[in-house]
Design a protein around this motif. Structure first.
Motif, PDB file in Angstrom:
ATOM      1  N   GLU A 290       0.845  -1.200   0.000  1.00  0.00           N
ATOM      2  CA  GLU A 290       0.000   0.000   0.000  1.00  0.00           C
ATOM      3  C   GLU A 290       0.879   1.248   0.000  1.00  0.00           C
ATOM      4  OE1 GLU A 290      -3.728   0.719   0.368  1.00  0.00           O
ATOM      5  OE2 GLU A 290      -3.275  -0.950  -0.973  1.00  0.00           O
ATOM      6  N   THR A 292      -0.296   4.337   0.795  1.00  0.00           N
ATOM      7  CA  THR A 292      -0.716   5.232   1.867  1.00  0.00           C
ATOM      8  C   THR A 292      -1.341   4.397   2.973  1.00  0.00           C
ATOM      9  OG1 THR A 292      -2.904   5.543   0.881  1.00  0.00           O
ATOM     10  CG2 THR A 292      -1.170   7.120   0.271  1.00  0.00           C
ATOM     11  N   CYS A 304      -7.626  -1.881   4.837  1.00  0.00           N
ATOM     12  CA  CYS A 304      -8.520  -1.517   3.732  1.00  0.00           C
ATOM     13  C   CYS A 304      -7.612  -1.152   2.555  1.00  0.00           C
ATOM     14  CB  CYS A 304      -9.414  -0.351   4.128  1.00  0.00           C
ATOM     15  SG  CYS A 304     -10.539   0.186   2.823  1.00  0.00           S
ATOM     16  N   SER A 306      -6.354  -0.259  -1.346  1.00  0.00           N
ATOM     17  CA  SER A 306      -6.750   0.542  -2.507  1.00  0.00           C
ATOM     18  C   SER A 306      -5.947   0.189  -3.743  1.00  0.00           C
ATOM     19  CB  SER A 306      -6.564   2.048  -2.210  1.00  0.00           C
ATOM     20  OG  SER A 306      -7.346   2.447  -1.099  1.00  0.00           O
ATOM     21  N   ASP A 341     -12.193   2.837  -5.508  1.00  0.00           N
ATOM     22  CA  ASP A 341     -11.113   3.276  -4.623  1.00  0.00           C
ATOM     23  C   ASP A 341     -10.756   2.241  -3.555  1.00  0.00           C
ATOM     24  OD1 ASP A 341     -10.783   5.646  -5.947  1.00  0.00           O
ATOM     25  OD2 ASP A 341     -12.186   6.757  -4.665  1.00  0.00           O
ATOM     26  N   VAL A 342     -11.543   1.200  -3.444  1.00  0.00           N
ATOM     27  CA  VAL A 342     -11.270   0.138  -2.457  1.00  0.00           C
ATOM     28  C   VAL A 342     -11.211  -1.190  -3.192  1.00  0.00           C
ATOM     29  CG1 VAL A 342     -12.082  -1.018  -0.376  1.00  0.00           C
ATOM     30  CG2 VAL A 342     -12.478   1.447  -0.648  1.00  0.00           C
ATOM     31  N   HIS A 366     -13.206   3.004   6.835  1.00  0.00           N
ATOM     32  CA  HIS A 366     -12.222   3.482   5.850  1.00  0.00           C
ATOM     33  C   HIS A 366     -12.802   3.357   4.438  1.00  0.00           C
ATOM     34  CE1 HIS A 366      -8.684   4.278   8.286  1.00  0.00           C
ATOM     35  NE2 HIS A 366      -8.749   3.075   8.861  1.00  0.00           N
ATOM     36  N   ALA A 367     -13.383   2.206   4.123  1.00  0.00           N
ATOM     37  CA  ALA A 367     -13.945   1.976   2.785  1.00  0.00           C
ATOM     38  C   ALA A 367     -15.064   2.957   2.490  1.00  0.00           C
ATOM     39  CB  ALA A 367     -14.439   0.536   2.680  1.00  0.00           C
ATOM     40  N   ARG A 370     -13.720   6.496   1.732  1.00  0.00           N
ATOM     41  CA  ARG A 370     -13.059   6.578   0.432  1.00  0.00           C
ATOM     42  C   ARG A 370     -14.101   6.535  -0.698  1.00  0.00           C
ATOM     43  NH1 ARG A 370      -7.892   2.447   1.204  1.00  0.00           N
ATOM     44  NH2 ARG A 370      -7.096   3.424   3.115  1.00  0.00           N
ATOM     45  N   ARG A 375     -11.887  13.830   1.565  1.00  0.00           N
ATOM     46  CA  ARG A 375     -10.519  14.259   1.307  1.00  0.00           C
ATOM     47  C   ARG A 375      -9.537  13.428   2.136  1.00  0.00           C
ATOM     48  NH1 ARG A 375     -10.020  20.171   3.843  1.00  0.00           N
ATOM     49  NH2 ARG A 375     -12.048  20.451   2.822  1.00  0.00           N
ATOM     50  N   THR A 376      -8.275  13.574   1.813  1.00  0.00           N
ATOM     51  CA  THR A 376      -7.253  12.908   2.623  1.00  0.00           C
ATOM     52  C   THR A 376      -7.208  13.571   3.993  1.00  0.00           C
ATOM     53  OG1 THR A 376      -5.938  12.396   0.653  1.00  0.00           O
ATOM     54  CG2 THR A 376      -4.818  12.310   2.792  1.00  0.00           C
ATOM     55  N   GLU A 382      -8.939  10.391  10.785  1.00  0.00           N
ATOM     56  CA  GLU A 382      -9.456   9.226  10.062  1.00  0.00           C
ATOM     57  C   GLU A 382      -9.480   7.986  10.944  1.00  0.00           C
ATOM     58  OE1 GLU A 382      -8.787   6.673   5.931  1.00  0.00           O
ATOM     59  OE2 GLU A 382      -7.770   8.610   6.234  1.00  0.00           O
TER      60      GLU A 382
END
Length: 477
Positions: A290, A292, A304, A306, A341-342, A366-367, A370, A375-376, A382
């Protein structure tokens, strides 16, 4: 009779001793007789009568002395008996704090010695003088085992007496790992460690001697109870094993429960996100792939994803083998493709249902964020709001038990070994423990983030808090 002897001695002297000088018993001058024979005989008879009177007087005094001696003998016998009894004192026991009680002669008459145990007169024989009272030896008993205390030392707890061994067995803490009495430290104090939730007491040495812990509840493995060794090196206690989710197929009903939980919050996850149970190494490899993400150290138990990856997932659960080892597990590769995105949610296998569910609820958040285009966010925001959702799901599980003592839902019944259709007491305690872990987490990301998010949700509600996070990237104050 001495007077008679003296009198007859006086009658044998010669008549020529005209000037003899002597002293009587009373010390008066004595002159031998010098008159006629009648006068001498008269004088001699008087002396004999006097001697006989003195002899009778001496005899009567001796009779009285014999009686006095007999009375004195009885007194001496009683005194000797009392001294013997004082020597027959049971050595008075000694308190745990080393206060010694020495035997003391008892000057009171026999009627004053009443046993404090049976309230009867003690009489002659052995007895104890202890705790300001007298006792028959058989009446001075231990409060724990009810046997007489005959040792020189004993222990007290309140008003209760104990053998030192019984007191130690009842009050001295035992290590729940080695089952030995916890030793004292160099200062003479009992020092032990205790789990903050389970209160499992153990010797401090077990923190450094390689004693394994359960990977779920964190309790140390007792030496007389073997934990189950999983394929990836973790160990699982038998209570946690009872509801452990062991393969991907077994986890699907629980996944459905979590999706329904989110739908109940009006937070439905629209896309079908694959859920895979994996070993520790596969989870660590996926984490490295991953780009991030922030992961809960020292061990990550959920992800989770991506990115597109190929994951080794567990297709068939392991079976219990020899020496408490899980064997026969079958894995297979699973290629993740990026349709959104997931790409997948990964959960570490072999954890109890409640822990697996809370981890899954966290990763589902998390899913959801996203897929909703958040946003991040900073890590504490988070991870904090994801922990809030995990905590909320655990609360629903525990509340259902408190209100109805309800069984697991039918969709997840296959994922838990049920006892008479109800959750066991250990399952309840385990749920409380996982909730406690979230609440007491000391990490600045997961712990502080959860507490900030929980306070915001409590004050403003979940929907308003999420909107504020979407707009500002932070929790409302």
């Amino acid at each position: 009779m001495n007077w008679i002897k003296k009198a007859f001695k006086g009658s044998t002297h010669k008549s020529s001793e005209r000037h003899y000088h002597g002293h009587s018993a009373e010390g008066r001058p004595f002159y031998p007789p010098s008159g006629s024979g009648d006068a001498w005989r008269e004088h001699e008879n008087e002396e004999i009568d006097h001697a006989i009177a003195l002899s009778l007087l001496e005899g009567s005094q001796k009779g009285r002395k014999v009686k006095d001696d007999e009375y004195q003998l009885k007194e001496d016998e009683q005194l000797a008996r009392a001294l013997q009894e004082s020597l027959n004192f049971e050595p008075p026991p000694q308190y745990e704090n080393q206060n010694t009680y020495q035997p003391m002669p008892v000057p009171y008459p026999m009627g004053y010695r009443i046993c404090a145990g049976c309230n009867t007169e003690i009489g002659y024989g052995r007895f104890l003088n202890c705790l300001s009272a007298f006792w028959h030896p058989e009446c001075f008993r231990c409060h724990a085992c009810s046997l007489p205390i005959s040792d020189y030392e004993f222990s007290m707890s309140g008003n209760y007496r104990f053998h030192k061994s019984c007191y130690k067995e009842q009050y001295h803490p035992k290590c729940e790992v080695c089952n030995h009495f916890i030793p004292t430290n160099p200062a003479g104090l009992i020092e032990y460690r205790a789990h903050p939730f389970w209160m499992q007491k153990y010797c401090p040495s077990h923190e450094h001697d390689g004693t394994p812990r359960c990977c779920s509840c964190e309790r140390m493995e007792p030496q007389n109870t073997g934990y189950v060794a999983l394929n990836d090196g973790r160990k699982l206690c038998l209570e946690c094993l009872d509801s452990a989710v062991m393969d991907t197929r077994q986890c699907q009903p629980l996944y459905q429960d979590i999706q329904e939980f989110y739908e109940g919050l009006n937070m439905k996850v629209e896309q079908q996100v694959p859920l895979l149970l994996v070993e520790r190494q596969a989870l660590n490899d996926a984490r490295e792939g991953e780009k991030t993400g922030h992961y809960h150290m020292p061990e990550t138990r959920g992800l989770c994803l991506s990115e597109e990856q190929t994951i080794s997932t567990i297709r068939r659960r392991p079976r219990s083998g020899t020496a408490n080892r899980a064997t026969g597990m079958i894995t297979e590769p699973y290629k993740l493709t990026r349709r959104c995105d997931v790409t997948a949610i990964l959960i570490l296998y072999g954890l109890p249902r409640l822990l697996t569910g809370s981890i899954l609820a966290h990763e589902m958040m998390h899913a959801w964020m996203r897929l909703q285009g958040f946003r991040t966010l900073s890590q504490d925001v988070e991870e904090g709001i994801c922990q809030v959702l995990a905590h909320m799901w655990l609360l629903t599980q525990l509340e259902s038990v408190s209100n109805n003592n309800a069984p697991w839902t039918s969709s997840s019944a296959s994922s838990s070994r049920l006892k008479n259709g109800k959750r066991s007491q250990f399952d309840r305690n385990l749920g409380e423990f996982f909730k406690h872990q979230i609440e007491s987490d000391a990490s600045p990301v997961y712990g502080d983030g959860f507490r900030a998010g929980h306070q915001a949700v409590y004050k403003y509600g979940l929907r308003s808090t999420l909107e504020h996070i979407r707009m500002t990237g932070s929790f409302p104050h």
